[in-house]
Every structure is written in C-alpha cells, then in structure tokens.
Design a protein around this motif. Structure first.
Motif, PDB file in Angstrom:
ATOM      1  N   PHE A   1      23.711  61.397  40.669  1.00  0.00           N
ATOM      2  CA  PHE A   1      23.577  59.968  40.934  1.00  0.00           C
ATOM      3  C   PHE A   1      24.863  59.406  41.501  1.00  0.00           C
ATOM      4  CE2 PHE A   1      24.025  55.584  39.098  1.00  0.00           C
ATOM      5  CZ  PHE A   1      23.125  54.968  39.964  1.00  0.00           C
ATOM      6  N   ALA A   2      24.714  58.610  42.524  1.00  0.00           N
ATOM      7  CA  ALA A   2      25.817  57.847  43.106  1.00  0.00           C
ATOM      8  C   ALA A   2      25.182  56.712  43.893  1.00  0.00           C
ATOM      9  CB  ALA A   2      26.679  58.725  44.016  1.00  0.00           C
TER      10      ALA A   2
ATOM     11  N   GLU B   1      32.817  54.439  25.577  1.00  0.00           N
ATOM     12  CA  GLU B   1      32.954  54.373  27.030  1.00  0.00           C
ATOM     13  C   GLU B   1      31.690  53.815  27.684  1.00  0.00           C
ATOM     14  OE1 GLU B   1      34.437  57.472  30.428  1.00  0.00           O
ATOM     15  OE2 GLU B   1      35.677  56.931  28.710  1.00  0.00           O
ATOM     16  N   ILE B   2      30.537  54.184  27.130  1.00  0.00           N
ATOM     17  CA  ILE B   2      29.274  53.678  27.681  1.00  0.00           C
ATOM     18  C   ILE B   2      29.142  52.173  27.446  1.00  0.00           C
ATOM     19  CG2 ILE B   2      26.751  53.774  27.507  1.00  0.00           C
ATOM     20  CD1 ILE B   2      27.085  56.766  26.768  1.00  0.00           C
TER      21      ILE B   2
ATOM     22  N   THR C   1      31.679  51.446  35.245  1.00  0.00           N
ATOM     23  CA  THR C   1      31.173  50.100  35.534  1.00  0.00           C
ATOM     24  C   THR C   1      30.478  50.008  36.891  1.00  0.00           C
ATOM     25  OG1 THR C   1      33.344  49.452  36.411  1.00  0.00           O
ATOM     26  CG2 THR C   1      32.895  48.979  34.085  1.00  0.00           C
ATOM     27  N   GLY C   2      30.813  50.924  37.797  1.00  0.00           N
ATOM     28  CA  GLY C   2      30.200  50.877  39.115  1.00  0.00           C
ATOM     29  C   GLY C   2      28.843  51.533  39.207  1.00  0.00           C
TER      30      GLY C   2
ATOM     31  N   GLY D   1      31.614  60.112  38.964  1.00  0.00           N
ATOM     32  CA  GLY D   1      32.782  59.864  39.799  1.00  0.00           C
ATOM     33  C   GLY D   1      33.338  58.462  39.704  1.00  0.00           C
ATOM     34  N   SER D   2      32.743  57.621  38.864  1.00  0.00           N
ATOM     35  CA  SER D   2      33.250  56.261  38.663  1.00  0.00           C
ATOM     36  C   SER D   2      34.308  56.288  37.566  1.00  0.00           C
ATOM     37  CB  SER D   2      32.110  55.319  38.266  1.00  0.00           C
ATOM     38  OG  SER D   2      32.590  54.049  37.893  1.00  0.00           O
TER      39      SER D   2
END
Length: 348
Positions: free
Chosen positions: A136-137, A223-224, A182-183, A177-178
């Motif tokens: 996912f991105a 973190e989540i 948050t992104g 990769g974030s």
C-alpha cells in the motif's frame, strides 16, 4: 474489535414478526389502500418474500465450517522467498476467490462473529504483514498506487460486485514507508480497512521477557493510535509466528502508559481457521495460510493447495446463511457451536 461499519440486519424474530404483520394486513381488505386485489396481493407477497430469512438448507449453510485466513507479505516481480508473491499471482488468487463465492471480511469481523455476508457465500480474511510499500502507498492524488496490493484488491472488487475491498494490515514502525504513519494509516481507516499491530520493531516475542513482550506490543499499538487518534486496535499478528512464554500477554497488557486488549492473535500457521462460533476457536492461537502457488517450498501448506481442498470438500468450509445473528449448521455434521452461541444456533 473493529472500526468497520457493519450494516444492521433484522433479527430472525423481527423478520418473522414483520412477515406475520404483512400477511395480517393482506387478509384485512378494509385496511388496504385503494388498489385492485391482485395488486395488493402482489405487494404483500413481495414484502413477505423480502423479509423472510433464507432457508439454511437451501443454501447449504455451515457456519461452523473452516475459514481461510490468507497471509501476504511483499508483492515483487521476482520473488526471493516463499513469503513473496508476484502481482500477477496475487491478482489471480483474488480472482479465484471471487469466482468461488468468497467475500473478504476483516480479522476483527471474523473474530467477533460479525460476519455479515450473503447467503451461500464464504468468508475469507486477507492479512498483510510488515507494512511493506508494495502492499500500500498513496499517489499524489491520494489514491492507492497502481500495482500495490490494495490497488489490485480494489480493481478486482470493482469487477466483482459483492467482493468487498477490505483487508487487515499489520504494521511495524514507519508503515508503508511513511515515517510516522500519518500519511497512510488514516486512509486505510477511512476506507474500511483494519489496521493491526505487528509490534513496533518486529520483535520475536517467543524470546522476550514478560516486560519486553508488553513493551514491544504496547509501543506498536501507540504508533498506530498516534497516527490515527481514537482508533481501537483490535488484533495482533505475531512476528515470526512466535508465541510469548506467557501467552496471555499477546492478548492484553500494558507498558509505559499504553494498554492494549485484543480479540484475536494471529499465528503464521499453515491451515484454515475454525469458525468463530465453533467450540475449538481459540482467539489466542488463530492459524493463517501463507499465500502461495501449488508448487514450490512447503506448497502443501500454501493457499493454492488449501483452496483446492476446500473446493473439493465444500461441506467443510464456512457457508453463510445470510442472517448475521443466526448460526446455522447441518445437524448431520456432528458439530455444535460453542455454548455462548447456543441461543443463536439453528441445526437443520
């Protein structure tokens, strides 16, 4: 254990009451609006038919059957391990699932027994470990990048109405990769996906002390929720499939002011999971099946082989009766639901 909205349904009792009320109105012409008797009868029949719950025998319902929980990691053109899949292989597996009447549900929906799918369909849980960018991105327009697993899942769902584009993604630090999530994580929440914990640094919980186990899980949970404030993390996928020495700590615990309490803990596993209504369902030890073609290392335990087995013995897999608050199963199967579901059980 879920942030996915599940559509409310009538209970069996309410459905029967509605049918009775409709029929009573049809038998009292003085109460009908001005219409021909034939038209009135047709309306009443339509209402009764739409309100009646499905016949479990007619759809061969078995809500005590097995559920495949499929495990994915990276999507790459040239796999380097049995945990990799090519994008083409992943797409083909989704197309097969859709063709064989599977409907994706999240881990949270599965483990809580909130499996709201049409009669005759089978639940499947799609899980992704490690928060890899090939899963996912988001592109510049805020949409899943083409070729990633979530983009492919949405494309397949568009071609197969009823094949829900949902999955459970288990993340570590810097998911997809974030740097802080948050992104990307809010998009998953907003689009019906489950965000699960895989510990912050992919800790081997089987080699950790009780304190280290709780710290690893709680930090991943933190973190989540920092990236998605208010989110309730509902499940954990064990890194390496390693079970803590104190198994209960995988389900609940606390560290540095962050507590966690889960409804399901996923293993690496190699076989289908039991129905959440079955007596042998163990939320602390829920098996998964590695997504894999029918050839290669340990392929006998992979998804292609297991889906073949379930297709060859359809009576063994979970088949929905179409009524979310009813647990239907064939009496001749010799199975019975867990005692806590006895009041919802219907053997036929």
């Amino acid at each position: 254990m879920n942030n996915t909205v599940v559509s409310p349904k009538l209970s069996l009792a309410a459905a029967v009451a509605l049918v009775a009320a409709t029929c009573a109105c049809a038998d009292a012409p003085a109460q009908q609006p001005a219409a021909t008797p034939a038209a009135g009868s047709a309306v009443s029949a339509t209402l009764a038919a739409s309100s009646a719950p499905p016949d479990p025998a007619a759809v061969r319902a078995n809500e005590l059957g097995q559920v495949p929980i499929l495990m994915y990691h990276r999507l790459v053109a040239q796999p380097t391990s049995v945990y990799d899949r090519t994008p083409e292989g992943f797409r083909a597996e989704l197309e097969r699932l859709a063709a064989e009447d599977y409907v994706p549900v999240t881990t949270a929906e599965y483990a809580s027994g909130r499996i709201d799918i049409p009669a005759g369909k089978h639940p499947v849980v799609l899980t992704f470990d490690d928060g890899d960018p090939t899963q996912f991105a988001l592109d510049g327009a805020g949409q899943p990048v083409p070729g990633t697993a979530i983009a492919i899942l949405r494309e397949v769902a568009e071609r197969h109405p009823g094949f829900r584009p949902v999955a459970s993604l288990y993340v570590n630090a810097a998911p997809f990769g974030s740097p802080d999530g948050t992104g990307v994580l809010p998009w998953l929440r907003d689009n019906g996906f489950e965000i699960g914990n895989h510990t912050q640094y992919h800790t081997n919980l089987g080699a950790a002390s009780d304190q280290e186990v709780q710290q690893a899980i709680a930090s991943g949970n933190r973190e989540i929720v920092q990236a998605v404030p208010g989110y309730q993390v509902s499940s954990l996928a064990l890194p390496f499939g390693a079970i803590p020495g104190n198994t209960a700590l995988a389900m609940r615990g606390a560290s540095d002011g962050m507590s966690y309490e889960y409804s399901c803990v996923l293993l690496v596993g190699s076989n289908p999971a039991p129905s959440p209504y079955a007596a042998d369902f163990d939320p602390l030890n829920t098996p998964r099946i590695r997504s894999q073609d029918a050839s290669g290392e340990d392929s006998a335990f992979g998804s292609a082989v297991w889906l073949d087995k379930l297709a060859a013995a359809p009576q063994t897999r979970y088949t929905s009766d179409g009524v979310p608050d009813r647990v239907s199963y064939p009496a001749a199967g010799g199975n019975a639901p867990a005692q806590r579901f006895a009041d919802r059980a219907l053997a036929y």
